[in-house]
Design a protein around this motif. Sequence first.
Motif, mmCIF file in Angstrom:
data_model
loop_
_atom_site.group_PDB
_atom_site.id
_atom_site.type_symbol
_atom_site.label_atom_id
_atom_site.label_comp_id
_atom_site.label_asym_id
_atom_site.label_seq_id
_atom_site.Cartn_x
_atom_site.Cartn_y
_atom_site.Cartn_z
ATOM 1 N N UNK A 42 56.033 -53.022 19.506
ATOM 2 C CA UNK A 42 56.717 -53.420 20.552
ATOM 3 C C UNK A 42 57.728 -54.331 20.307
ATOM 4 N N UNK A 43 58.483 -54.057 20.805
ATOM 5 C CA UNK A 43 60.325 -55.128 20.090
ATOM 6 C C UNK A 43 60.844 -54.693 19.286
ATOM 7 N N UNK A 44 60.393 -53.227 18.899
ATOM 8 C CA UNK A 44 61.474 -52.465 17.475
ATOM 9 C C UNK A 44 62.421 -51.967 18.518
ATOM 10 N N UNK A 45 64.040 -52.124 18.283
ATOM 11 C CA UNK A 45 64.971 -51.156 18.245
ATOM 12 C C UNK A 45 64.605 -49.482 18.026
ATOM 13 N N UNK A 46 65.384 -48.727 18.426
ATOM 14 C CA UNK A 46 65.465 -47.416 18.013
ATOM 15 C C UNK A 46 66.326 -47.185 16.512
ATOM 16 N N UNK A 47 66.897 -47.891 16.033
ATOM 17 C CA UNK A 47 67.699 -48.175 14.486
ATOM 18 C C UNK A 47 66.287 -48.434 13.727
ATOM 19 N N UNK A 48 65.973 -49.707 14.247
ATOM 20 C CA UNK A 48 63.941 -50.026 13.491
ATOM 21 C C UNK A 48 63.311 -49.014 13.652
ATOM 22 N N UNK A 49 62.843 -48.106 14.570
ATOM 23 C CA UNK A 49 62.323 -46.939 14.702
ATOM 24 C C UNK A 49 62.881 -45.267 13.724
ATOM 25 N N UNK A 50 63.687 -45.059 14.185
ATOM 26 C CA UNK A 50 64.047 -44.229 13.029
ATOM 27 C C UNK A 50 63.982 -44.666 11.859
ATOM 28 N N UNK A 51 64.522 -46.003 11.321
ATOM 29 C CA UNK A 51 64.711 -46.921 10.551
ATOM 30 C C UNK A 51 62.794 -46.119 9.682
ATOM 31 N N UNK A 52 61.509 -46.730 10.155
ATOM 32 C CA UNK A 52 59.708 -46.400 9.926
ATOM 33 C C UNK A 52 59.857 -44.913 9.774
ATOM 34 N N UNK A 53 60.053 -44.369 10.802
ATOM 35 C CA UNK A 53 60.006 -42.897 10.253
ATOM 36 C C UNK A 53 60.874 -42.337 9.612
ATOM 37 N N UNK A 54 61.731 -42.556 9.056
ATOM 38 C CA UNK A 54 62.612 -42.233 7.550
ATOM 39 C C UNK A 54 61.421 -42.528 6.010
ATOM 40 N N UNK A 55 61.046 -43.968 6.813
ATOM 41 C CA UNK A 55 60.689 -44.169 5.453
ATOM 42 C C UNK A 55 59.219 -44.058 5.304
ATOM 43 N N UNK A 56 58.273 -43.418 5.895
ATOM 44 C CA UNK A 56 57.192 -42.806 6.162
ATOM 45 C C UNK A 56 57.487 -40.990 5.832
ATOM 46 N N UNK A 57 58.884 -40.309 6.140
ATOM 47 C CA UNK A 57 59.607 -39.379 5.580
ATOM 48 C C UNK A 57 59.834 -39.690 3.712
ATOM 49 N N UNK A 58 59.732 -40.529 3.609
ATOM 50 C CA UNK A 58 60.357 -40.913 2.051
ATOM 51 C C UNK A 58 59.052 -40.604 1.403
ATOM 52 N N UNK A 59 58.700 -41.211 1.472
ATOM 53 C CA UNK A 59 57.035 -41.648 1.681
ATOM 54 C C UNK A 59 56.052 -40.361 1.082
ATOM 55 N N UNK A 60 56.417 -39.661 2.014
ATOM 56 C CA UNK A 60 55.901 -38.195 2.377
ATOM 57 C C UNK A 60 56.016 -36.656 1.047
ATOM 58 N N UNK A 61 57.629 -36.883 1.484
ATOM 59 C CA UNK A 61 58.375 -36.380 0.211
ATOM 60 C C UNK A 61 58.088 -36.439 -1.141
ATOM 61 N N UNK A 62 56.902 -37.642 -1.697
ATOM 62 C CA UNK A 62 57.675 -38.260 -2.858
ATOM 63 C C UNK A 62 56.786 -36.879 -4.045
ATOM 64 N N UNK A 63 55.739 -36.206 -3.170
ATOM 65 C CA UNK A 63 55.243 -35.271 -3.978
ATOM 66 C C UNK A 63 54.991 -33.805 -3.303
ATOM 67 N N UNK A 64 56.340 -33.759 -2.440
ATOM 68 C CA UNK A 64 55.833 -32.625 -2.098
ATOM 69 C C UNK A 64 55.931 -31.757 -0.725
ATOM 70 N N UNK A 65 56.187 -30.808 -0.054
ATOM 71 C CA UNK A 65 55.898 -30.584 1.497
ATOM 72 C C UNK A 65 53.890 -31.244 1.421
ATOM 73 N N UNK A 66 54.494 -30.898 3.418
ATOM 74 C CA UNK A 66 52.773 -31.823 3.297
ATOM 75 C C UNK A 66 52.404 -30.523 4.026
ATOM 76 N N UNK A 67 50.984 -31.119 3.845
ATOM 77 C CA UNK A 67 50.364 -29.581 4.457
ATOM 78 C C UNK A 67 50.286 -28.690 5.972
ATOM 79 N N UNK A 68 49.592 -28.468 6.013
ATOM 80 C CA UNK A 68 49.554 -27.860 7.569
ATOM 81 C C UNK A 68 49.221 -29.222 8.387
ATOM 82 N N UNK A 69 47.558 -28.893 7.836
ATOM 83 C CA UNK A 69 47.594 -30.272 8.846
ATOM 84 C C UNK A 69 48.063 -31.609 8.789
ATOM 85 N N UNK A 70 48.504 -31.681 7.373
ATOM 86 C CA UNK A 70 49.128 -33.809 7.811
ATOM 87 C C UNK A 70 50.372 -33.060 8.555
ATOM 88 N N UNK A 71 50.954 -32.490 8.451
ATOM 89 C CA UNK A 71 52.500 -32.072 8.929
ATOM 90 C C UNK A 71 52.136 -32.674 10.824
#
Length: 848
Positions: free
Chosen positions: A710-739
């Motif tokens: 709560x209180x986060x802007x759209x840009x903030x939330x987009x940044x958080x999602x981008x951050x998570x994708x960046x971390x997950x991509x480090x070890x390759x594609x996510x499994x189907x369950x993790x995706x």
Amino acid sequence: MNLLANPLANAMLPASAFTSAWLQQQNDSTTIPGGEAIASLFDPFGFGRAAFGYWRDSMERSVLYLDVMRERGNQYLEHMEQTKPSVLGFDTEVLIDGRTLPRPTNYELLRVLPHEGTEIDLQKRPFVVVDPRAGHGPGIGGFKPDSELGVALKAGHPCYFIGFLPFPEPGQTVEDVVESEVAFLRHVIELHPETTEKPMVVGNCQAGWQIMMAAALEPEVFGPILIAGAPLSYWAGEHGKAPMRYTGGMAGGSWITALTSDIGDGLFDGAWLVQNFERLNPANTYWKKQYHLYDNVDTEAGRYLDFERWWGGHVVLGGEEIQYIVDNLFVGNRLSTAQLVTHDGRRIDLRNVRSPVVVFCSRGDDITPPPQALGWIRDLYENEDDIIAHEQTIVYCQHDTTGHLGIFVSGSVSRKEHTEFTANMDYIDVLPPGLYETSISPAEKGEDAELFERDYLLEFMPRDFAELDRAVMHKPEDDRRFATVARISEINLGLYRLFMQPWIKAVMTPEAARFIRRMHPIRLGYKLLSDRNPLSVPLPVMAEAVRKNRHPVSQDNLFKALETMGSGQLVASLNAMRDLRDSSTEKMFMDVYGQPLLQAAVGLYGDAHVHRRRPGAEPEHRRFIEQRQAELREKIAQGSAHEAVMRSLIYVLGGAPATDERNFKRLRASRAELEPGIKLSDFKSLVRERFFILKLDREQALNSLPTLLAGSSNDDIDGYISHLEHVFAASGDLSEHAAERFVQIKALFDRARPRKPMENKPVASKSAAASNSAATAKSAAKPKAVAAKPRETQAVTPAAAAKEQSVVDEQPSAKEVSSKSATTNESANEAAAKPTSATGRKKTPPKR
């Protein structure tokens, strides 16, 4: 060279010296012009020349071999005469002498001084190596530059070493040693106030179970713990392997240990332990190791002497110490079942350890095989959830081939496994509680090349007890046999102390005990081949002459090939004898101690629990868990966006089959962006707390994510999602369950996106108001449904933002929203909480 003019060579020749010398001259085409042709005339097939070349080479190797044995003996005598013998390959300074502590011991804390050019970062976690005291002297943990200490120094860690002196202090006990190690670690912590990280502690072999005892008593002074080749579950083992676990039963218990200590006038000679190790592999002890030196005497002398300096550095243990170890660990197996109690009433329960524990073992280790290194986990915990309930992180790694000493001596192991463990201790320290197995694979350079700091990649895979049992191979029917051994050991020890011990103590004197130690067969083997033996006087002169005129033969020499084949046959024969001995011993052990009559005689037949029952949860621990759960429930809806991101990260990776160090490196690199200034210890607490919240109530923890954002802007939330994708991509594609889990997280993040406040607009007309009201009721749910659908891109495009803004602008005031539209909005919100696939089709949350 003219052999006839060399008196030393002539002295080495047999009666046919002149003939042999002549043949040698014929074999050397440079001595006589046309010598090769003449030799071919008398020896057309080359057998004579091959035989003479081999004979000469074998004689030279024999002289050089005996000279190396002489140097070994001199080295042994010099080493044993030192006050503080050690094979440590680094310069050190003494910080604390254990003999000055309130309960004196023969241990000491050393600061390791780095080699010139090595830079130490005092901000890094201190690194402490504890050396094993199992018959040999100290220093094996820093024996080579590519050792455990060498790896830590190269990584810039301040390093310390806990070693010991050859003789124990009078009355010294195992508990005293444990308390000394705790005092040493407290001092290391005081020396580094600039870091909040507790020291990483490495314990090899015997030192492994010793530091685990210390960590169970004083968990707050330990950081991550690495135990290499350390036995903790002494009854465990695979049939056909681990022959040492039958030793106590075949000797009738620990009375033989008490007898040996009494013969030593209260001191136990470590040479007996070394002899037990050597008997495990007679082929290597009596032939292979020595033949390898003889066969490669020109190149192996230095390596052989370096190792023998440690292997022959026998030390002495206190009689009370070794008796405690044999009774409570080797025979009683009381450490892995939380049955040990200190003299002041404290229970030694390994479940109290709060630091991550890394267990490094090898399938090729016949002294501490994987069942004995890992069996304690199964002895203490009911399942992996029980490990999590005790907030413990246990990581194990199984090497395929290396032997017991290779685990902490081999340079290749240190450069690979120990380097990876040391470099990733911060990652291991923040792993959520649970059971993991590691695998080390070559790093593949690619897009993430900056994440590969070394040549190997450390991967962590969650494990359950069914998978652990494949390594432990626990057999409940064996427990009663070993429990029977423990009871019989107590009986025999009592009889020995009643009838024999008083007589032996009455006749044994310190001088007699010292003479018996000196006459030990292993010690004599070193002393007899030294400069103290008058027969060895000519050896250095002869060896020097041979080195100046060395004539080695190639491996394709017929007689050299026959020698190699003969050596192989001898090794195979000795191995066959060993296998027959071990199988016969195991069968006899199983038959004798499996007899129902014998088990009944010691009160164990029909006992369903026997001696190895799993310890139950203490009442205070149950109350702690209940209190902890209540605290976590209050924190489910508390926190900031950082907590939401961390909770999402753990949730998605919790459904992945494995994770590796690249995830942590990217998360650590971006940690400063999410929350500047956070310390690693606080980061560890954050990770573990989010993990337990998800474990306690996953549904409520996920539904609280929009509240945390709560209180986060759209840009903030987009940044958080981008951050998570960046971390997950480090070890390759996510499994189907993790995706699927990540899609669910995106939907929950979208629910937290802010909406522009509705403006109060005047109603133009009744018909227009009715028209607007109907259109609004239809469109009010539309943005909600769209929000539930996962975004195709991480950034909101200008076109999409304009479209979304136009929809909001068309909405009427709050007073004009009908109850029907409100109900529609609530339904849309519920739909948004459900995960959707990439096509927008709704799915139920996957069950874990």
